[in-house]
Design an enzyme around this catalytic site. Sequence first.
Site, PDB file in Angstrom:
ATOM      1  N   ALA A  82       0.820  -1.210   0.000  1.00  0.00           N
ATOM      2  CA  ALA A  82       0.000   0.000   0.000  1.00  0.00           C
ATOM      3  C   ALA A  82       0.853   1.259   0.000  1.00  0.00           C
ATOM      4  CB  ALA A  82      -0.925  -0.013   1.213  1.00  0.00           C
ATOM      5  N   ARG A 113      -3.117   8.661 -10.496  1.00  0.00           N
ATOM      6  CA  ARG A 113      -4.267   8.831 -11.389  1.00  0.00           C
ATOM      7  C   ARG A 113      -5.576   9.111 -10.641  1.00  0.00           C
ATOM      8  NH1 ARG A 113      -5.130   4.496 -15.548  1.00  0.00           N
ATOM      9  NH2 ARG A 113      -4.079   3.013 -14.187  1.00  0.00           N
ATOM     10  N   ASN A 119      -7.621   2.529  -9.797  1.00  0.00           N
ATOM     11  CA  ASN A 119      -6.574   3.481 -10.170  1.00  0.00           C
ATOM     12  C   ASN A 119      -7.116   4.873 -10.430  1.00  0.00           C
ATOM     13  OD1 ASN A 119      -4.266   1.563 -10.382  1.00  0.00           O
ATOM     14  ND2 ASN A 119      -5.645   0.631 -11.865  1.00  0.00           N
ATOM     15  N   TYR A 167     -26.032  20.096  24.763  1.00  0.00           N
ATOM     16  CA  TYR A 167     -24.708  20.696  24.590  1.00  0.00           C
ATOM     17  C   TYR A 167     -24.726  22.132  25.067  1.00  0.00           C
ATOM     18  CZ  TYR A 167     -20.353  21.743  22.034  1.00  0.00           C
ATOM     19  OH  TYR A 167     -19.076  22.094  21.678  1.00  0.00           O
ATOM     20  N   ALA A 192     -44.049  16.050  19.370  1.00  0.00           N
ATOM     21  CA  ALA A 192     -43.454  16.717  18.218  1.00  0.00           C
ATOM     22  C   ALA A 192     -42.565  17.878  18.640  1.00  0.00           C
ATOM     23  CB  ALA A 192     -44.553  17.235  17.302  1.00  0.00           C
TER      24      ALA A 192
HETATM   25  C1  UD1 Z   1       1.593  -5.157 -10.944  1.00  0.00           C
HETATM   26  C2  UD1 Z   1       2.326  -6.402 -11.455  1.00  0.00           C
HETATM   27  C3  UD1 Z   1       1.638  -6.911 -12.715  1.00  0.00           C
HETATM   28  C4  UD1 Z   1       0.178  -7.160 -12.439  1.00  0.00           C
HETATM   29  C5  UD1 Z   1      -0.490  -5.936 -11.868  1.00  0.00           C
HETATM   30  C6  UD1 Z   1      -1.881  -6.262 -11.423  1.00  0.00           C
HETATM   31  C7  UD1 Z   1       4.675  -6.155 -10.822  1.00  0.00           C
HETATM   32  C8  UD1 Z   1       6.039  -5.808 -11.270  1.00  0.00           C
HETATM   33  N1  UD1 Z   1       3.700  -6.055 -11.725  1.00  0.00           N
HETATM   34  O1  UD1 Z   1       1.776  -4.124 -11.910  1.00  0.00           O
HETATM   35  O2  UD1 Z   1       2.245  -8.093 -13.165  1.00  0.00           O
HETATM   36  O3  UD1 Z   1      -0.477  -7.581 -13.631  1.00  0.00           O
HETATM   37  O4  UD1 Z   1       0.233  -5.450 -10.717  1.00  0.00           O
HETATM   38  O5  UD1 Z   1      -2.558  -5.096 -11.020  1.00  0.00           O
HETATM   39  O6  UD1 Z   1       4.488  -6.522  -9.672  1.00  0.00           O
HETATM   40  N2  UD1 Z   1       3.542  -0.889  -4.595  1.00  0.00           N
HETATM   41  C9  UD1 Z   1       4.282  -0.597  -3.491  1.00  0.00           C
HETATM   42  N3  UD1 Z   1       5.582  -0.203  -3.621  1.00  0.00           N
HETATM   43  C10 UD1 Z   1       6.170  -0.129  -4.839  1.00  0.00           C
HETATM   44  C11 UD1 Z   1       5.417  -0.434  -5.987  1.00  0.00           C
HETATM   45  C12 UD1 Z   1       4.104  -0.821  -5.832  1.00  0.00           C
HETATM   46  O7  UD1 Z   1       3.777  -0.669  -2.359  1.00  0.00           O
HETATM   47  O8  UD1 Z   1       7.346   0.211  -4.856  1.00  0.00           O
HETATM   48  C13 UD1 Z   1       2.138  -1.319  -4.435  1.00  0.00           C
HETATM   49  C14 UD1 Z   1       1.169  -0.339  -5.053  1.00  0.00           C
HETATM   50  O9  UD1 Z   1       0.747   0.611  -4.086  1.00  0.00           O
HETATM   51  C15 UD1 Z   1       0.036  -1.268  -5.471  1.00  0.00           C
HETATM   52  C16 UD1 Z   1       0.737  -2.568  -5.809  1.00  0.00           C
HETATM   53  O10 UD1 Z   1       1.970  -2.526  -5.139  1.00  0.00           O
HETATM   54  O11 UD1 Z   1      -0.875  -1.516  -4.421  1.00  0.00           O
HETATM   55  C17 UD1 Z   1       0.951  -2.770  -7.301  1.00  0.00           C
HETATM   56  O12 UD1 Z   1       1.773  -1.760  -7.796  1.00  0.00           O
HETATM   57  P1  UD1 Z   1       1.525  -1.123  -9.240  1.00  0.00           P
HETATM   58  O13 UD1 Z   1       2.562  -0.090  -9.470  1.00  0.00           O
HETATM   59  O14 UD1 Z   1       0.120  -0.722  -9.386  1.00  0.00           O
HETATM   60  O15 UD1 Z   1       1.844  -2.388 -10.156  1.00  0.00           O
HETATM   61  P2  UD1 Z   1       1.452  -2.570 -11.660  1.00  0.00           P
HETATM   62  O16 UD1 Z   1       2.415  -1.807 -12.494  1.00  0.00           O
HETATM   63  O17 UD1 Z   1       0.036  -2.326 -11.857  1.00  0.00           O
HETATM   64 CA    CA Z   2      -1.768  -1.318 -10.635  1.00  0.00          CA
END
Ligand code: UD1
Ligand code: CA
Length: 457
Positions: free
Chosen positions: A17, A23, A234, A377, A370
């Site tokens: 998280a 976005r 997103n 308060y 009524a």
């Molecule tokens: C990721 C997957 C992809 C998958 C997709 C599904 C990888 C490299 N790719 O891509 O294969 O199809 O999710 O939605 O894992 N997050 C962190 N720290 C970071 C990066 C991300 O906590 O450094 C968390 C984000 O907050 C999010 C989740 O990890 O909750 C996924 O990260 P996101 O950047 O959305 O991954 P995608 O590029 O969508």
């Molecule tokens: Ca994602």
Amino acid sequence: MSEEQSTLRPCALVILAAGQGSRMNSDLPKVLHPIGGAPLVAHAMRAGAALEPARIIVVTGHGAEQVEAAVAAHQDAAICVRQTEQLGTGHAVLQAKAALEGFEGDVIVLYGDTPFISEGTLASMQAARAHYDVIVLGFEAADPGRYGRLLMQGDALERIIEAKDASPEQLAITLCNSGLLVADATTLFSLLDEVGNDNAAGEYYLTDVPELARKRGLSASAVRCPEAETLGINTRAELAAAEQLFQSSKRAEVFENGVTLIAPETVYFAYDTYIGRDTVIEPFVVFGPEATVESNATIRAYSHIEGAHMSSGAVIGPYARLRPGAELDNDVRIGNFVEIKAAHLGEGAKVNHLSYIGDAEIGAGANIGAGTITCNYDGVMKHKTTIGKGAFIGSNTMLVAPVNVGADALTGSGSVITQDVPAEAMAIARSKQVNKPGLAAKLRAHLLALKTKKKGS
Ligand code: UD1
Ligand code: CA
């Protein structure tokens, strides 16, 4: 005991998280945007909680302090760890290593922005771990777009290729990576130590784990789930679509419980709303968090209920508002334009019109006229009003708290009650009425004369 059950291992959740969610175009961290009144991250924790995890680790980064507060509010056993720089999903999972010191069992990686993963799917992943070292959750994507693709060889997962790094042939694959993964904790962290960032994004990919496992002679496979479960949020539009999905599944759940919704699409539930059998809900009713309604209750149109409990046979609305701490016993009646807060109403008590009842204890069978207001308060502190059973509060009574009205007592309409009223007494606290014979006609004549004079001048 089946083979699957006998081989289930202790598990820990790691919920990612830390991402910004740019976005969303919001000051609020993405995982704190709500669905059904609870932040996205709480939905992820709730799905995982069904597995009775030994530890819950949430990896925070963007808006860490806010996220950590929300996590603690929903799950006080959760441990938050910070990822100060978002270097990729693999790097994010590594941040949980210290918090999992001494834990032996499986780690289940979840995303904080993916709220619809079902308990059944998580259980299937956990069960599949009996046969493979690494299990990834996949789904057939209607539009595979930017998802990572699962390269399968029969039942074996060869590797995951990110869309950014994929060849045109690989991009044609429709079996995609949801992001969820299960593996033994020690194995996972040792594989993650090997993950590099030599890829199109320059990130440490969690998705490199299956291929690294295979190179070590370990096995990897995929469990599949419906695409709807892997829905990630997103954008605001996706948030709204997810809310709709959540509401329709909650409506299906209450139908299942034997509840009537006259116009289901106009009734909004919170994540934890519970409604009992044979309760009827009229159109345009909204539930905030922590509302429970027992059987055979009626919620009439345009009511709002949050942090409240209604017992069997209670009827509220139309246009009623139950705020946190409202507790209605059996057969209580709450009518139009009535607000109840932090108040307990005994069996059969009635507040039928235009009233505010806050910080109060109302006895069984009491009738609140009524326009009654509990003046709870003083601008600094809140004070309590107690009304005994069977009491009759005349219309437009102001009850200046702290104040007690005894059982079966009566207050005259328009009274401002500042002192306790003993049981069975009648209190009248308003100025005495004086009738002046003929004065109305005299006054009217005088005013008409004034008006004529003004026109003439
Ligand atoms: C990721 C997957 C992809 C998958 C997709 C599904 C990888 C490299 N790719 O891509 O294969 O199809 O999710 O939605 O894992 N997050 C962190 N720290 C970071 C990066 C991300 O906590 O450094 C968390 C984000 O907050 C999010 C989740 O990890 O909750 C996924 O990260 P996101 O950047 O959305 O991954 P995608 O590029 O969508
Ligand atoms: Ca994602």
